[in-house]
Design a protein around this motif. Structure first.
Motif, PDB file in Angstrom:
ATOM      1  N   GLU A  78       0.834  -1.208   0.000  1.00 14.50           N
ATOM      2  CA  GLU A  78       0.000   0.000   0.000  1.00 14.50           C
ATOM      3  C   GLU A  78       0.867   1.256   0.000  1.00 14.50           C
ATOM      4  O   GLU A  78       0.570   2.239  -0.686  1.00 14.50           O
ATOM      5  CB  GLU A  78      -0.924   0.000   1.222  1.00 14.50           C
ATOM      6  N   GLU A  79       1.955   1.203   0.760  1.00 10.09           N
ATOM      7  CA  GLU A  79       2.871   2.348   0.813  1.00 10.09           C
ATOM      8  C   GLU A  79       3.547   2.568  -0.539  1.00 10.09           C
ATOM      9  O   GLU A  79       3.679   3.709  -1.005  1.00 10.09           O
ATOM     10  CB  GLU A  79       3.920   2.108   1.901  1.00 10.09           C
ATOM     11  N   TYR A  80       3.969   1.480  -1.188  1.00 12.43           N
ATOM     12  CA  TYR A  80       4.607   1.596  -2.505  1.00 12.43           C
ATOM     13  C   TYR A  80       3.689   2.289  -3.506  1.00 12.43           C
ATOM     14  O   TYR A  80       4.124   3.151  -4.283  1.00 12.43           O
ATOM     15  CB  TYR A  80       4.978   0.208  -3.046  1.00 12.43           C
ATOM     16  N   PHE A  81       2.410   1.916  -3.494  1.00 12.42           N
ATOM     17  CA  PHE A  81       1.464   2.521  -4.430  1.00 12.42           C
ATOM     18  C   PHE A  81       1.156   3.969  -4.050  1.00 12.42           C
ATOM     19  O   PHE A  81       1.021   4.837  -4.923  1.00 12.42           O
ATOM     20  CB  PHE A  81       0.169   1.703  -4.482  1.00 12.42           C
ATOM     21  N   SER A  82       1.052   4.237  -2.766  1.00 15.61           N
ATOM     22  CA  SER A  82       0.666   5.586  -2.335  1.00 15.61           C
ATOM     23  C   SER A  82       1.748   6.621  -2.636  1.00 15.61           C
ATOM     24  O   SER A  82       1.439   7.775  -2.946  1.00 15.61           O
ATOM     25  CB  SER A  82       0.339   5.592  -0.840  1.00 15.61           C
ATOM     26  N   ILE A  83       3.019   6.214  -2.567  1.00 14.18           N
ATOM     27  CA  ILE A  83       4.098   7.177  -2.828  1.00 14.18           C
ATOM     28  C   ILE A  83       4.567   7.124  -4.282  1.00 14.18           C
ATOM     29  O   ILE A  83       5.464   7.878  -4.671  1.00 14.18           O
ATOM     30  CB  ILE A  83       5.294   6.936  -1.885  1.00 14.18           C
ATOM     31  N   GLY A  84       3.968   6.240  -5.073  1.00 14.44           N
ATOM     32  CA  GLY A  84       4.283   6.194  -6.495  1.00 14.44           C
ATOM     33  C   GLY A  84       5.436   5.290  -6.878  1.00 14.44           C
ATOM     34  O   GLY A  84       5.847   5.275  -8.044  1.00 14.44           O
ATOM     35  N   ASP A  85       5.982   4.535  -5.921  1.00 11.07           N
ATOM     36  CA  ASP A  85       7.055   3.602  -6.269  1.00 11.07           C
ATOM     37  C   ASP A  85       6.542   2.483  -7.175  1.00 11.07           C
ATOM     38  O   ASP A  85       7.275   1.982  -8.029  1.00 11.07           O
ATOM     39  CB  ASP A  85       7.668   2.997  -5.003  1.00 11.07           C
ATOM     40  N   TRP A  86       5.303   2.083  -6.957  1.00 12.99           N
ATOM     41  CA  TRP A  86       4.660   1.090  -7.808  1.00 12.99           C
ATOM     42  C   TRP A  86       3.471   1.749  -8.500  1.00 12.99           C
ATOM     43  O   TRP A  86       2.665   2.429  -7.854  1.00 12.99           O
ATOM     44  CB  TRP A  86       4.151  -0.098  -7.001  1.00 12.99           C
ATOM     45  N   ALA A  87       3.367   1.556  -9.817  1.00 13.00           N
ATOM     46  CA  ALA A  87       2.189   2.016 -10.551  1.00 13.00           C
ATOM     47  C   ALA A  87       1.250   0.849 -10.827  1.00 13.00           C
ATOM     48  O   ALA A  87       0.050   1.031 -11.036  1.00 13.00           O
ATOM     49  CB  ALA A  87       2.603   2.672 -11.866  1.00 13.00           C
ATOM     50  N   HIS A  88       1.810  -0.352 -10.853  1.00 13.01           N
ATOM     51  CA  HIS A  88       1.064  -1.599 -11.050  1.00 13.01           C
ATOM     52  C   HIS A  88       1.967  -2.733 -10.574  1.00 13.01           C
ATOM     53  O   HIS A  88       3.072  -2.493 -10.064  1.00 13.01           O
ATOM     54  CB  HIS A  88       0.657  -1.776 -12.517  1.00 13.01           C
ATOM     55  N   PHE A  89       1.515  -3.961 -10.756  1.00 10.35           N
ATOM     56  CA  PHE A  89       2.296  -5.106 -10.277  1.00 10.35           C
ATOM     57  C   PHE A  89       3.337  -5.579 -11.286  1.00 10.35           C
ATOM     58  O   PHE A  89       4.260  -6.306 -10.921  1.00 10.35           O
ATOM     59  CB  PHE A  89       1.367  -6.274  -9.924  1.00 10.35           C
ATOM     60  N   ASP A  90       3.172  -5.187 -12.535  1.00 12.18           N
ATOM     61  CA  ASP A  90       4.122  -5.607 -13.560  1.00 12.18           C
ATOM     62  C   ASP A  90       5.527  -5.113 -13.202  1.00 12.18           C
ATOM     63  O   ASP A  90       5.722  -3.953 -12.844  1.00 12.18           O
ATOM     64  CB  ASP A  90       3.704  -5.051 -14.923  1.00 12.18           C
ATOM     65  N   GLY A  91       6.497  -5.994 -13.297  1.00 14.80           N
ATOM     66  CA  GLY A  91       7.859  -5.654 -12.912  1.00 14.80           C
ATOM     67  C   GLY A  91       8.183  -6.037 -11.482  1.00 14.80           C
ATOM     68  O   GLY A  91       9.346  -5.969 -11.063  1.00 14.80           O
ATOM     69  N   HIS A  92       7.167  -6.442 -10.730  1.00 13.31           N
ATOM     70  CA  HIS A  92       7.368  -6.829  -9.332  1.00 13.31           C
ATOM     71  C   HIS A  92       6.997  -8.289  -9.075  1.00 13.31           C
ATOM     72  O   HIS A  92       7.107  -8.766  -7.946  1.00 13.31           O
ATOM     73  CB  HIS A  92       6.550  -5.916  -8.416  1.00 13.31           C
ATOM     74  N   TYR A  93       6.550  -8.962 -10.140  1.00 16.19           N
ATOM     75  CA  TYR A  93       6.222 -10.379 -10.010  1.00 16.19           C
ATOM     76  C   TYR A  93       7.496 -11.208  -9.832  1.00 16.19           C
ATOM     77  O   TYR A  93       8.547 -10.886 -10.388  1.00 16.19           O
ATOM     78  CB  TYR A  93       5.498 -10.888 -11.258  1.00 16.19           C
ATOM     79  N   LEU A  94       7.363 -12.301  -9.110  1.00 15.29           N
ATOM     80  CA  LEU A  94       8.452 -13.273  -9.048  1.00 15.29           C
ATOM     81  C   LEU A  94       8.437 -14.075 -10.346  1.00 15.29           C
ATOM     82  O   LEU A  94       7.438 -14.721 -10.674  1.00 15.29           O
ATOM     83  CB  LEU A  94       8.263 -14.215  -7.847  1.00 15.29           C
ATOM     84  N   ILE A  95       9.542 -14.027 -11.088  1.00 15.27           N
ATOM     85  CA  ILE A  95       9.614 -14.738 -12.371  1.00 15.27           C
ATOM     86  C   ILE A  95      10.805 -15.700 -12.417  1.00 15.27           C
ATOM     87  O   ILE A  95      11.026 -16.365 -13.436  1.00 15.27           O
ATOM     88  CB  ILE A  95       9.711 -13.745 -13.548  1.00 15.27           C
ATOM     89  N   GLU A  96      11.556 -15.756 -11.335  1.00 13.37           N
ATOM     90  CA  GLU A  96      12.697 -16.671 -11.255  1.00 13.37           C
ATOM     91  C   GLU A  96      12.487 -17.646 -10.099  1.00 13.37           C
ATOM     92  O   GLU A  96      11.924 -17.262  -9.061  1.00 13.37           O
ATOM     93  CB  GLU A  96      13.991 -15.886 -11.017  1.00 13.37           C
ATOM     94  N   PRO A  97      12.961 -18.883 -10.291  1.00 12.17           N
ATOM     95  CA  PRO A  97      13.579 -19.455 -11.485  1.00 12.17           C
ATOM     96  C   PRO A  97      12.568 -19.617 -12.612  1.00 12.17           C
ATOM     97  O   PRO A  97      11.359 -19.481 -12.391  1.00 12.17           O
ATOM     98  CB  PRO A  97      14.087 -20.812 -10.995  1.00 12.17           C
ATOM     99  N   ALA A  98      13.063 -19.900 -13.792  1.00  9.00           N
ATOM    100  CA  ALA A  98      12.206 -20.009 -14.968  1.00  9.00           C
ATOM    101  C   ALA A  98      11.095 -21.025 -14.731  1.00  9.00           C
ATOM    102  O   ALA A  98      11.335 -22.124 -14.238  1.00  9.00           O
ATOM    103  CB  ALA A  98      13.041 -20.418 -16.183  1.00  9.00           C
ATOM    104  N   GLY A  99       9.876 -20.619 -15.067  1.00  9.47           N
ATOM    105  CA  GLY A  99       8.732 -21.514 -14.932  1.00  9.47           C
ATOM    106  C   GLY A  99       8.005 -21.399 -13.608  1.00  9.47           C
ATOM    107  O   GLY A  99       6.994 -22.072 -13.398  1.00  9.47           O
ATOM    108  N   ILE A 100       8.478 -20.541 -12.712  1.00  9.57           N
ATOM    109  CA  ILE A 100       7.867 -20.428 -11.390  1.00  9.57           C
ATOM    110  C   ILE A 100       6.405 -19.993 -11.472  1.00  9.57           C
ATOM    111  O   ILE A 100       5.597 -20.309 -10.594  1.00  9.57           O
ATOM    112  CB  ILE A 100       8.672 -19.437 -10.512  1.00  9.57           C
ATOM    113  N   ASP A 101       6.051 -19.283 -12.560  1.00 10.99           N
ATOM    114  CA  ASP A 101       4.682 -18.790 -12.724  1.00 10.99           C
ATOM    115  C   ASP A 101       3.949 -19.458 -13.884  1.00 10.99           C
ATOM    116  O   ASP A 101       2.905 -18.974 -14.323  1.00 10.99           O
ATOM    117  CB  ASP A 101       4.692 -17.271 -12.922  1.00 10.99           C
ATOM    118  N   ILE A 102       4.490 -20.567 -14.374  1.00  8.61           N
ATOM    119  CA  ILE A 102       3.885 -21.288 -15.501  1.00  8.61           C
ATOM    120  C   ILE A 102       3.306 -22.609 -14.996  1.00  8.61           C
ATOM    121  O   ILE A 102       4.055 -23.491 -14.560  1.00  8.61           O
ATOM    122  CB  ILE A 102       4.920 -21.572 -16.608  1.00  8.61           C
ATOM    123  N   PRO A 103       1.980 -22.772 -15.033  1.00  9.30           N
ATOM    124  CA  PRO A 103       1.360 -23.992 -14.493  1.00  9.30           C
ATOM    125  C   PRO A 103       1.877 -25.282 -15.116  1.00  9.30           C
ATOM    126  O   PRO A 103       1.886 -26.321 -14.462  1.00  9.30           O
ATOM    127  CB  PRO A 103      -0.129 -23.792 -14.794  1.00  9.30           C
TER     128      PRO A 103
END
Length: 210
Positions: A78-103
């Motif tokens: 909530e703090e990240y969004f309120s101060i503008g550090d985050w505009a959305h979740f893209d770029g903050h997802y866990l994507i490593e190791p490869a396949g961690i988010d692929i069913p």
């Protein structure tokens, strides 16, 4: 003679009475054996009871750790969004190791146990994740009451949480950077044994006018 006859009658046994005594003896032996088995079972139950209670308590502590991670992460996000550090979740997802988010991947986070996930994120267990975009990694949070388990900041090293967000649409569908799954893993390490609990919460970013 009468006395002798009476005596012989008292002590004489018919075949039926012998069978009855034999049956009584068998019944007594069976009852004693049954009582012995019951006694052994009670001893085992009494012995394992504290262990079961201890396991339940440790599991609850791990769940509480996961909840604590969620509470702190929610405040941070909530703090990240309120101060503008985050505009959305893209770029903050866990994507490593490869396949961690692929069913379909063997590395998909829901295919892995909590310990497997923790070891992938921080194999050295030094609280410094080997992958990026982890919000908290093996974070301690409870004040230590025993100096044997006291961390440098005064918290107890036995109770920890790890938190990250993951893209729930990465495996298919239309990607939406305005939502994510918040994953919180609580862990309790006692006597070399690690007990874990996992919480998953869907987060949706509400935009004005939506």
């Amino acid at each position: 003679m009468r006395d002798k006859k009476r005596f012989s009658k008292i002590n004489s046994q018919s075949p039926a009475s012998k069978r009855e005594k034999g049956m009584a003896l068998v019944i007594v032996v069976i009852v004693l054996a049954f009582l012995q088995v019951v006694g052994l079972v009670l001893i085992q139950v009494t012995g394992t009871g504290p262990k079961v209670a201890g396991n339940i308590r440790t599991q609850q502590q791990a769940y509480n750790a996961a909840e604590a991670g969620f509470d702190v992460a929610w405040t941070e996000i909530e703090e990240y969004f309120s101060i503008g550090d985050w505009a959305h979740f893209d770029g903050h997802y866990l994507i490593e190791p490869a396949g961690i988010d692929i069913p379909q991947s063997d590395n998909y986070f829901r295919r892995l146990t909590d310990l497997e996930l923790l070891n992938l994120i921080d194999p050295d267990k030094d609280e410094n994740p080997d992958v990026s975009t982890v919000i908290f990694c093996r974070k301690t949070f409870i004040p230590a009451r025993d100096e044997r388990y006291e961390a440098g900041d005064g918290t107890d090293t036995r109770y920890r949480y790890t938190v990250f967000v993951i893209d729930d649409e990465a495996g298919g569908g239309i990607s939406d950077p305005n939502d994510a799954i918040l994953v919180c893993i609580g862990s309790v390490e006692i006597g070399g044994n690690i007990t874990t609990s996992r919480l998953e919460m869907e987060l949706v970013l509400e935009r004005p006018g939506t």
